[in-house]
Enzyme design. Structure first.
Site, PDB file in Angstrom:
ATOM      1  N   SER A   1     104.716  49.168   4.781  1.00 37.41           N
ATOM      2  CA  SER A   1     104.590  49.990   3.563  1.00 37.41           C
ATOM      3  C   SER A   1     103.178  50.574   3.496  1.00 37.41           C
ATOM      4  O   SER A   1     102.205  49.836   3.595  1.00 37.41           O
ATOM      5  CB  SER A   1     104.818  49.146   2.324  1.00 37.41           C
ATOM      6  OG  SER A   1     106.054  48.492   2.421  1.00 37.41           O
TER       7      SER A   1
ATOM      8  N   GLU B   1      98.194  50.550   0.808  1.00 36.50           N
ATOM      9  CA  GLU B   1      98.281  49.112   1.097  1.00 36.50           C
ATOM     10  C   GLU B   1      97.413  48.726   2.305  1.00 36.50           C
ATOM     11  O   GLU B   1      96.670  47.744   2.233  1.00 36.50           O
ATOM     12  CB  GLU B   1      99.739  48.695   1.328  1.00 36.50           C
ATOM     13  CG  GLU B   1      99.858  47.196   1.430  1.00 36.50           C
ATOM     14  CD  GLU B   1     101.280  46.713   1.595  1.00 36.50           C
ATOM     15  OE1 GLU B   1     102.060  46.803   0.640  1.00 36.50           O
ATOM     16  OE2 GLU B   1     101.600  46.225   2.690  1.00 36.50           O
TER      17      GLU B   1
ATOM     18  N   ARG C   1     100.272  41.593  -3.580  1.00 38.50           N
ATOM     19  CA  ARG C   1      99.639  42.195  -2.387  1.00 38.50           C
ATOM     20  C   ARG C   1      98.110  42.256  -2.524  1.00 38.50           C
ATOM     21  O   ARG C   1      97.470  43.239  -2.116  1.00 38.50           O
ATOM     22  CB  ARG C   1     100.182  43.604  -2.120  1.00 38.50           C
ATOM     23  CG  ARG C   1     101.664  43.708  -2.000  1.00 38.50           C
ATOM     24  CD  ARG C   1     102.205  43.015  -0.760  1.00 38.50           C
ATOM     25  NE  ARG C   1     103.629  43.255  -0.664  1.00 38.50           N
ATOM     26  CZ  ARG C   1     104.556  42.453  -1.179  1.00 38.50           C
ATOM     27  NH1 ARG C   1     104.224  41.323  -1.783  1.00 38.50           N
ATOM     28  NH2 ARG C   1     105.835  42.739  -1.050  1.00 38.50           N
TER      29      ARG C   1
HETATM   30  P1  FAD Z   1      95.367  43.082  10.316  1.00 40.35           P
HETATM   31  O1  FAD Z   1      96.101  44.359  10.153  1.00 40.35           O
HETATM   32  O2  FAD Z   1      94.747  42.808  11.613  1.00 40.35           O
HETATM   33  O3  FAD Z   1      94.263  42.980   9.161  1.00 40.35           O
HETATM   34  C1  FAD Z   1      94.575  43.327   7.839  1.00 40.35           C
HETATM   35  C2  FAD Z   1      93.351  43.039   6.966  1.00 40.35           C
HETATM   36  O4  FAD Z   1      93.134  41.637   6.914  1.00 40.35           O
HETATM   37  C3  FAD Z   1      92.070  43.645   7.534  1.00 40.35           C
HETATM   38  O5  FAD Z   1      91.263  44.047   6.467  1.00 40.35           O
HETATM   39  C4  FAD Z   1      91.417  42.489   8.263  1.00 40.35           C
HETATM   40  O6  FAD Z   1      90.007  42.573   8.295  1.00 40.35           O
HETATM   41  C5  FAD Z   1      91.849  41.316   7.423  1.00 40.35           C
HETATM   42  N1  FAD Z   1      91.976  40.102   8.242  1.00 40.35           N
HETATM   43  C6  FAD Z   1      92.806  39.907   9.281  1.00 40.35           C
HETATM   44  N2  FAD Z   1      92.651  38.660   9.748  1.00 40.35           N
HETATM   45  C7  FAD Z   1      91.693  38.081   9.010  1.00 40.35           C
HETATM   46  C8  FAD Z   1      91.084  36.801   9.014  1.00 40.35           C
HETATM   47  N3  FAD Z   1      91.434  35.864   9.881  1.00 40.35           N
HETATM   48  N4  FAD Z   1      90.112  36.555   8.093  1.00 40.35           N
HETATM   49  C9  FAD Z   1      89.748  37.489   7.205  1.00 40.35           C
HETATM   50  N5  FAD Z   1      90.291  38.712   7.144  1.00 40.35           N
HETATM   51  C10 FAD Z   1      91.252  39.007   8.040  1.00 40.35           C
HETATM   52  N6  FAD Z   1     103.348  42.868   4.588  1.00 40.35           N
HETATM   53  C11 FAD Z   1     103.952  42.145   3.611  1.00 40.35           C
HETATM   54  O7  FAD Z   1     103.252  41.623   2.727  1.00 40.35           O
HETATM   55  N7  FAD Z   1     105.293  42.022   3.545  1.00 40.35           N
HETATM   56  C12 FAD Z   1     106.108  42.564   4.466  1.00 40.35           C
HETATM   57  O8  FAD Z   1     107.316  42.395   4.394  1.00 40.35           O
HETATM   58  C13 FAD Z   1     105.522  43.334   5.513  1.00 40.35           C
HETATM   59  N8  FAD Z   1     106.290  43.933   6.447  1.00 40.35           N
HETATM   60  C14 FAD Z   1     105.711  44.693   7.411  1.00 40.35           C
HETATM   61  C15 FAD Z   1     106.551  45.316   8.344  1.00 40.35           C
HETATM   62  C16 FAD Z   1     106.000  46.074   9.362  1.00 40.35           C
HETATM   63  C17 FAD Z   1     106.912  46.753  10.362  1.00 40.35           C
HETATM   64  C18 FAD Z   1     104.597  46.201   9.466  1.00 40.35           C
HETATM   65  C19 FAD Z   1     103.994  46.996  10.577  1.00 40.35           C
HETATM   66  C20 FAD Z   1     103.766  45.597   8.534  1.00 40.35           C
HETATM   67  C21 FAD Z   1     104.316  44.841   7.490  1.00 40.35           C
HETATM   68  N9  FAD Z   1     103.522  44.204   6.537  1.00 40.35           N
HETATM   69  C22 FAD Z   1     104.111  43.452   5.545  1.00 40.35           C
HETATM   70  C23 FAD Z   1     102.060  44.350   6.565  1.00 40.35           C
HETATM   71  C24 FAD Z   1     101.367  43.346   7.546  1.00 40.35           C
HETATM   72  O9  FAD Z   1     102.252  42.877   8.509  1.00 40.35           O
HETATM   73  C25 FAD Z   1     100.778  42.150   6.798  1.00 40.35           C
HETATM   74  O10 FAD Z   1      99.835  42.577   5.859  1.00 40.35           O
HETATM   75  C26 FAD Z   1     100.101  41.163   7.754  1.00 40.35           C
HETATM   76  O11 FAD Z   1      99.717  40.007   7.049  1.00 40.35           O
HETATM   77  C27 FAD Z   1      98.883  41.761   8.464  1.00 40.35           C
HETATM   78  O12 FAD Z   1      98.506  40.856   9.476  1.00 40.35           O
HETATM   79  P2  FAD Z   1      97.564  41.307  10.676  1.00 40.35           P
HETATM   80  O13 FAD Z   1      97.172  40.076  11.414  1.00 40.35           O
HETATM   81  O14 FAD Z   1      98.211  42.348  11.476  1.00 40.35           O
HETATM   82  O15 FAD Z   1      96.319  41.883   9.882  1.00 40.35           O
HETATM   83  P1  NAP Z   2     113.964  47.353  -1.107  1.00 41.30           P
HETATM   84  O1  NAP Z   2     114.768  46.104  -1.104  1.00 41.30           O
HETATM   85  O2  NAP Z   2     114.619  48.627  -0.734  1.00 41.30           O
HETATM   86  O3  NAP Z   2     113.281  47.513  -2.551  1.00 41.30           O
HETATM   87  C1  NAP Z   2     112.365  48.572  -2.791  1.00 41.30           C
HETATM   88  C2  NAP Z   2     111.240  48.067  -3.640  1.00 41.30           C
HETATM   89  O4  NAP Z   2     111.772  47.612  -4.854  1.00 41.30           O
HETATM   90  C3  NAP Z   2     110.498  46.945  -3.005  1.00 41.30           C
HETATM   91  O5  NAP Z   2     109.205  47.384  -2.747  1.00 41.30           O
HETATM   92  C4  NAP Z   2     110.549  45.797  -3.988  1.00 41.30           C
HETATM   93  O6  NAP Z   2     109.278  45.376  -4.421  1.00 41.30           O
HETATM   94  C5  NAP Z   2     111.229  46.378  -5.203  1.00 41.30           C
HETATM   95  N1  NAP Z   2     112.310  45.462  -5.628  1.00 41.30           N
HETATM   96  C6  NAP Z   2     113.590  45.515  -5.246  1.00 41.30           C
HETATM   97  N2  NAP Z   2     114.288  44.562  -5.897  1.00 41.30           N
HETATM   98  C7  NAP Z   2     113.412  43.894  -6.671  1.00 41.30           C
HETATM   99  C8  NAP Z   2     113.530  42.825  -7.584  1.00 41.30           C
HETATM  100  N3  NAP Z   2     114.688  42.237  -7.865  1.00 41.30           N
HETATM  101  N4  NAP Z   2     112.430  42.381  -8.210  1.00 41.30           N
HETATM  102  C9  NAP Z   2     111.258  42.961  -7.983  1.00 41.30           C
HETATM  103  N5  NAP Z   2     111.077  43.990  -7.130  1.00 41.30           N
HETATM  104  C10 NAP Z   2     112.144  44.455  -6.487  1.00 41.30           C
HETATM  105  O7  NAP Z   2     112.655  47.163  -0.204  1.00 41.30           O
HETATM  106  P2  NAP Z   2     112.466  47.179   1.364  1.00 41.30           P
HETATM  107  O8  NAP Z   2     111.547  48.259   1.699  1.00 41.30           O
HETATM  108  O9  NAP Z   2     113.768  47.057   2.084  1.00 41.30           O
HETATM  109  O10 NAP Z   2     111.685  45.814   1.560  1.00 41.30           O
HETATM  110  C11 NAP Z   2     112.310  44.583   1.345  1.00 41.30           C
HETATM  111  C12 NAP Z   2     111.251  43.520   1.110  1.00 41.30           C
HETATM  112  O11 NAP Z   2     110.386  43.426   2.230  1.00 41.30           O
HETATM  113  C13 NAP Z   2     110.377  43.826  -0.102  1.00 41.30           C
HETATM  114  O12 NAP Z   2     110.063  42.603  -0.734  1.00 41.30           O
HETATM  115  C14 NAP Z   2     109.148  44.448   0.505  1.00 41.30           C
HETATM  116  O13 NAP Z   2     107.974  44.179  -0.235  1.00 41.30           O
HETATM  117  C15 NAP Z   2     109.065  43.751   1.867  1.00 41.30           C
HETATM  118  N6  NAP Z   2     108.444  44.663   2.855  1.00 41.30           N
HETATM  119  C16 NAP Z   2     107.109  44.866   2.784  1.00 41.30           C
HETATM  120  C17 NAP Z   2     106.486  45.697   3.697  1.00 41.30           C
HETATM  121  C18 NAP Z   2     104.978  45.879   3.667  1.00 41.30           C
HETATM  122  O14 NAP Z   2     104.437  46.435   4.601  1.00 41.30           O
HETATM  123  N7  NAP Z   2     104.314  45.425   2.644  1.00 41.30           N
HETATM  124  C19 NAP Z   2     107.227  46.351   4.658  1.00 41.30           C
HETATM  125  C20 NAP Z   2     108.592  46.139   4.668  1.00 41.30           C
HETATM  126  C21 NAP Z   2     109.203  45.295   3.769  1.00 41.30           C
HETATM  127  P3  NAP Z   2     108.374  44.318  -3.602  1.00 41.30           P
HETATM  128  O15 NAP Z   2     107.786  45.115  -2.494  1.00 41.30           O
HETATM  129  O16 NAP Z   2     107.374  43.926  -4.619  1.00 41.30           O
HETATM  130  O17 NAP Z   2     109.252  43.201  -3.149  1.00 41.30           O
END
Ligand code: FAD
Ligand code: NAP
Length: 368
Positions: free
Chosen positions: A257, A355, A176
């Site tokens: 998250s 995050e 991340r």
């Molecule tokens: P924004 O929120 O608009 O921006 C985020 C940051 O990136 C800001 O600092 C912004 O300045 C910068 N940025 C945006 N666009 C650019 C660009 N073109 N150039 C330079 N900088 C830029 N994330 C995960 O990693 N895994 C997940 O599974 C995941 N699940 C999510 C589920 C939900 C319901 C939600 C709401 C979010 C989730 N996220 C997840 C977080 C998010 O969706 C990601 O981080 C996504 O990539 C953000 O995209 P955005 O366009 O909305 O970015």
């Molecule tokens: P989950 O499956 O309930 O697991 C909880 C956490 O445990 C996750 O954060 C995941 O880390 C870690 N985990 C579980 N199994 C793992 C494995 N085998 N090896 C390493 N790490 C493990 O999580 P969840 O909330 O339902 O999300 C599922 C996936 O979607 C995850 O990969 C999560 O990162 C992603 N997600 C991300 C966001 C976001 O906003 N960043 C939001 C929703 C879902 P990791 O997060 O490192 O995978």
């Protein structure tokens, strides 16, 4: 360039936090992006770059320019079949290079790639936001990260005042994290990415929750367990799990998250495990010296799941997701996050990092 003034940002962030921006511009081309950045520079305005606003907390009105990235376009840049017509589907190395513009919707790119027989993005389905934001936090889910297929990133370099292409290894992608959150924070605006995708349909099925959900879906559909798992099946299953677990921002505003999973040394983990024998943990390196503890478990165990505080709170089913229930603002949300953070530190001695990127707080920088 079309500049708007005193614009409401509530619909531009998935937490639906109320905030206004002094100036607003949609960058739908590289030329508009440069024009807008130069305008902000001449007028000494801080710039907040937004994609879908799904990973930001806008804690106060923005005193400068908000630049929403809307550059569209995606295409197959190069395909191995063109260069190697004799190659067969069985050739594991067969693939294609895809280029997508920064303002493309990430989930639509995943769907488009699958529809074109290009595999690799299926585990990352339904992640909100844009393609340009994906390298910023090296998006990841269900055992796959963007770093697994990113080839390069093109964007405007503020320092060099020109468009630059960075190879994936120059982006310092980590859990991340990337160079766009550190050395190039507010110094690089991503306009396009290139990805190396596969032609062979052999998805990554290593994440336990995904394996479990696939097995359950197969058993419900009467599919033999020995049949090869397809990318479409993984995409469908991930989409179903996500829909059942995560709140839809359109119905319950959130930014996914809110905290990153803390990573600790093995010794510290052993001490924690002595007190909390059921604490889950995942190794992050080959030696098993660095251990990742799920932040969701910490919050759940500390009793934060479902917590309500005025207009903000913690989601009822997923403790890692802070939500805006209406009538709250960024400051209230950050105050709750801070309280959660101190509580987790006091109980477990673990520090939680946020995050999402926070804007509108002292010390929050901006593109200049
Ligand atoms: P924004 O929120 O608009 O921006 C985020 C940051 O990136 C800001 O600092 C912004 O300045 C910068 N940025 C945006 N666009 C650019 C660009 N073109 N150039 C330079 N900088 C830029 N994330 C995960 O990693 N895994 C997940 O599974 C995941 N699940 C999510 C589920 C939900 C319901 C939600 C709401 C979010 C989730 N996220 C997840 C977080 C998010 O969706 C990601 O981080 C996504 O990539 C953000 O995209 P955005 O366009 O909305 O970015
Ligand atoms: P989950 O499956 O309930 O697991 C909880 C956490 O445990 C996750 O954060 C995941 O880390 C870690 N985990 C579980 N199994 C793992 C494995 N085998 N090896 C390493 N790490 C493990 O999580 P969840 O909330 O339902 O999300 C599922 C996936 O979607 C995850 O990969 C999560 O990162 C992603 N997600 C991300 C966001 C976001 O906003 N960043 C939001 C929703 C879902 P990791 O997060 O490192 O995978």
């Amino acid at each position: 360039m079309h500049l708007e003034h005193d614009v409401d940002l509530q619909s531009c962030n998935t937490l639906a936090l109320p905030a206004r921006t002094r100036h607003f511009c949609r960058a739908d081309s590289e030329a508009t992006l440069v024009e807008a950045l130069q305008w902000a520079d001449v007028n000494r305005m801080p710039v907040m770059v937004l994609g879908g606003g799904s990973n930001v907390v806008i804690a106060a009105d923005w005193p400068g320019l908000t630049l929403q990235m809307t550059i569209r376009g995606k295409r197959v840049l190069a395909s191995d079949e063109a260069d190697r017509p004799a190659a067969t589907e069985a050739d594991d190395s067969l693939g294609a290079t895809v280029e997508a513009a920064g303002g493309e919707n990430w989930h639509e790119l995943v769907q488009w790639s699958l529809a074109n027989g290009l595999y690799g993005l299926e585990n990352l389905t339904l992640i909100p936001g844009t393609v340009g934001a994906a390298p910023v936090q090296n998006i990841g889910a269900y055992g796959v990260e963007l770093s697994d297929m990113l080839q390069s990133v093109r964007g405007w370099s503020v320092a060099e005042q020109c468009f630059v292409t960075l190879r994936a290894d120059e982006c310092r992608l980590a859990y991340r994290d990337s160079i766009f959150k550190s050395a190039l924070r507010d110094r690089f605006v991503i306009t396009a990415v290139t990805l190396r995708l596969r032609r062979h349909d052999r998805p990554v099925v290593s994440y336990p929750a995904l394996i479990e959900a696939l097995q359950a879906a197969r058993s419900a559909a009467g599919i033999a367990t020995a049949a090869p798992i397809t990318a479409e099946e993984v995409e469908r299953t991930v989409r179903a799990v996500r829909t059942s677990k995560l709140p839809d921002p359109a119905l319950c505003p959130n930014a996914g998250s809110f905290f990153k999973n803390p990573v600790v040394e093995r010794q510290q983990f052993e001490r924690l495990k002595a007190v909390w024998p059921d604490m889950p943990a995942y190794t992050t390196d080959g030696d098993g010296d660095r251990i990742k503890v799920p932040a969701a478990w910490l919050l759940d165990r500390a009793g934060w799941k479902g917590h309500r505080r005025g207009g903000v709170g913690v989601h009822d089913r997923q403790a890692l997701v802070l939500v805006h229930r209406g009538g709250g603002d960024g400051r209230a949300l950050l105050a709750l996050a801070e309280e959660i953070r101190s509580d987790i530190e006091r109980r477990f001695g673990l520090f939680l990092s946020l995050e999402p990127r926070v804007y509108g707080q002292p010390g929050a920088a901006a593109v200049a």
